[in-house]
Design a protein around this motif. Structure first.
Motif, PDB file in Angstrom:
ATOM      1  N   ASP A 233       0.843  -1.187   0.000  1.00  0.00           N
ATOM      2  CA  ASP A 233       0.000   0.000   0.000  1.00  0.00           C
ATOM      3  C   ASP A 233       0.881   1.240   0.000  1.00  0.00           C
ATOM      4  N   LEU A 234       0.755   2.062  -1.046  1.00  0.00           N
ATOM      5  CA  LEU A 234       1.559   3.273  -1.142  1.00  0.00           C
ATOM      6  C   LEU A 234       0.709   4.523  -0.959  1.00  0.00           C
TER       7      LEU A 234
ATOM      8  N   THR B   6      16.231   7.219   0.916  1.00  0.00           N
ATOM      9  CA  THR B   6      14.912   7.314   0.280  1.00  0.00           C
ATOM     10  C   THR B   6      14.215   5.958   0.283  1.00  0.00           C
ATOM     11  N   VAL B   7      14.946   4.919  -0.112  1.00  0.00           N
ATOM     12  CA  VAL B   7      14.377   3.567  -0.107  1.00  0.00           C
ATOM     13  C   VAL B   7      14.038   3.156   1.330  1.00  0.00           C
ATOM     14  N   HIS B   8      14.923   3.490   2.241  1.00  0.00           N
ATOM     15  CA  HIS B   8      14.690   3.203   3.663  1.00  0.00           C
ATOM     16  C   HIS B   8      13.368   3.829   4.123  1.00  0.00           C
ATOM     17  N   ASN B   9      13.123   5.071   3.732  1.00  0.00           N
ATOM     18  CA  ASN B   9      11.887   5.769   4.116  1.00  0.00           C
ATOM     19  C   ASN B   9      10.665   5.130   3.469  1.00  0.00           C
ATOM     20  N   TRP B  10      10.799   4.663   2.227  1.00  0.00           N
ATOM     21  CA  TRP B  10       9.679   3.993   1.565  1.00  0.00           C
ATOM     22  C   TRP B  10       9.251   2.768   2.368  1.00  0.00           C
ATOM     23  N   VAL B  11      10.242   1.987   2.800  1.00  0.00           N
ATOM     24  CA  VAL B  11       9.952   0.760   3.534  1.00  0.00           C
ATOM     25  C   VAL B  11       9.162   1.072   4.809  1.00  0.00           C
ATOM     26  N   HIS B  12       9.601   2.074   5.548  1.00  0.00           N
ATOM     27  CA  HIS B  12       8.969   2.367   6.829  1.00  0.00           C
ATOM     28  C   HIS B  12       7.624   3.067   6.676  1.00  0.00           C
ATOM     29  N   LYS B  13       7.511   3.927   5.672  1.00  0.00           N
ATOM     30  CA  LYS B  13       6.240   4.616   5.472  1.00  0.00           C
ATOM     31  C   LYS B  13       5.155   3.685   4.944  1.00  0.00           C
TER      32      LYS B  13
ATOM     33  N   ALA C  13      15.051   2.293  18.415  1.00  0.00           N
ATOM     34  CA  ALA C  13      14.316   1.050  18.634  1.00  0.00           C
ATOM     35  C   ALA C  13      12.975   1.051  17.899  1.00  0.00           C
ATOM     36  N   GLU C  14      12.319   2.201  17.833  1.00  0.00           N
ATOM     37  CA  GLU C  14      11.028   2.274  17.148  1.00  0.00           C
ATOM     38  C   GLU C  14      11.173   1.961  15.661  1.00  0.00           C
ATOM     39  N   THR C  15      12.227   2.509  15.041  1.00  0.00           N
ATOM     40  CA  THR C  15      12.482   2.237  13.627  1.00  0.00           C
ATOM     41  C   THR C  15      12.781   0.762  13.411  1.00  0.00           C
TER      42      THR C  15
ATOM     43  N   LEU D 267      11.108  -4.712  11.596  1.00  0.00           N
ATOM     44  CA  LEU D 267      10.827  -6.110  11.893  1.00  0.00           C
ATOM     45  C   LEU D 267       9.415  -6.501  11.457  1.00  0.00           C
ATOM     46  N   ARG D 268       8.454  -5.593  11.630  1.00  0.00           N
ATOM     47  CA  ARG D 268       7.093  -5.880  11.153  1.00  0.00           C
ATOM     48  C   ARG D 268       7.063  -5.959   9.630  1.00  0.00           C
TER      49      ARG D 268
END
Length: 211
Positions: free
Chosen positions: A15-16, A60-67, A193-195, A200-201
């Protein structure tokens, strides 16, 4: 890495909705997220984008994964659930990763990252697991950990001690998580830790799509 044919089914499930103004094609964003969660480092994921003529930073890719806010689907109700915890290190500090796995399908049902382990935290993990999946008439497979045994007793759960056998499914997942967090330093570099918990999810979502 798993075959490309096994990567494609989960791409459509990403979902983007978080995207507002993004110059990158959504298909390439989904591909980048999936490749990274499937085992490709951020650096190599960026190189894949370069092949398509798209230049993006690793952050940028890192942010995509988390968002994308990915996580295992809820509502599962397996016959058995293997539960365990293990130590992982984040920025030189020790954290405890709790995980619940369906040993028949090897799907990750729930994860939680905590700075310590106590009976209260173990009990809270089982509460979250039951709320998320409504597990009923389930046999929980645990090792000799006193906190996990206490949590099962407190929630009046049917559980049994099992050191190997079906609990090996949890150990395989722990091995992969530790491999990823140690080999891909750019995953957890300077992460809080939150990131790490969010990652992990996301990892659990990808794992369930690829098994």
């Amino acid at each position: 890495m798993p075959e490309n044919a096994r990567l494609s089914p989960s791409i459509g499930q990403l979902d983007l909705d978080f995207v507002e103004r993004e110059a990158t094609l959504r298909l390439l964003m989904k591909l980048s997220i999936q490749l990274h969660l499937a085992g490709l480092s951020l650096s190599n994921t960026v190189r894949v984008l370069d092949i398509f003529g798209v230049e993006r930073a690793r952050s940028t890719v890192h942010n995509w994964v988390h968002k994308a806010n990915l996580q295992p689907k809820s509502g599962q109700n397996p016959d058995h659930v293997a539960v365990d915890e293990t130590v992982i290190r984040l920025n030189g500090e020790q954290y405890w990763l709790y995980a619940a796995v369906d040993p028949e399908s090897n799907e990750l049902l729930h994860t939680d990252l905590e700075p310590t382990r106590t009976k209260v935290i173990a009990s809270s993990f089982f509460s979250e697991l039951r709320e998320k999946h409504g597990v009923v008439d389930v046999v929980f497979l645990v090792d000799g950990d006193k906190a996990l045994n206490y949590a099962c007793q407190r929630h009046d759960l049917d559980f049994r001690y099992e050191r190997h056998g079906n609990r090996n499914s949890v150990e395989r997942i722990f091995w992969e998580v530790k491999r990823r967090t140690s080999s891909f330093s750019n995953c957890f570099s300077n992460a809080d830790a939150e990131t790490a918990d969010e990652w992990l999810r996301s990892f659990a979502f990808a794992w369930n799509q690829l098994i």
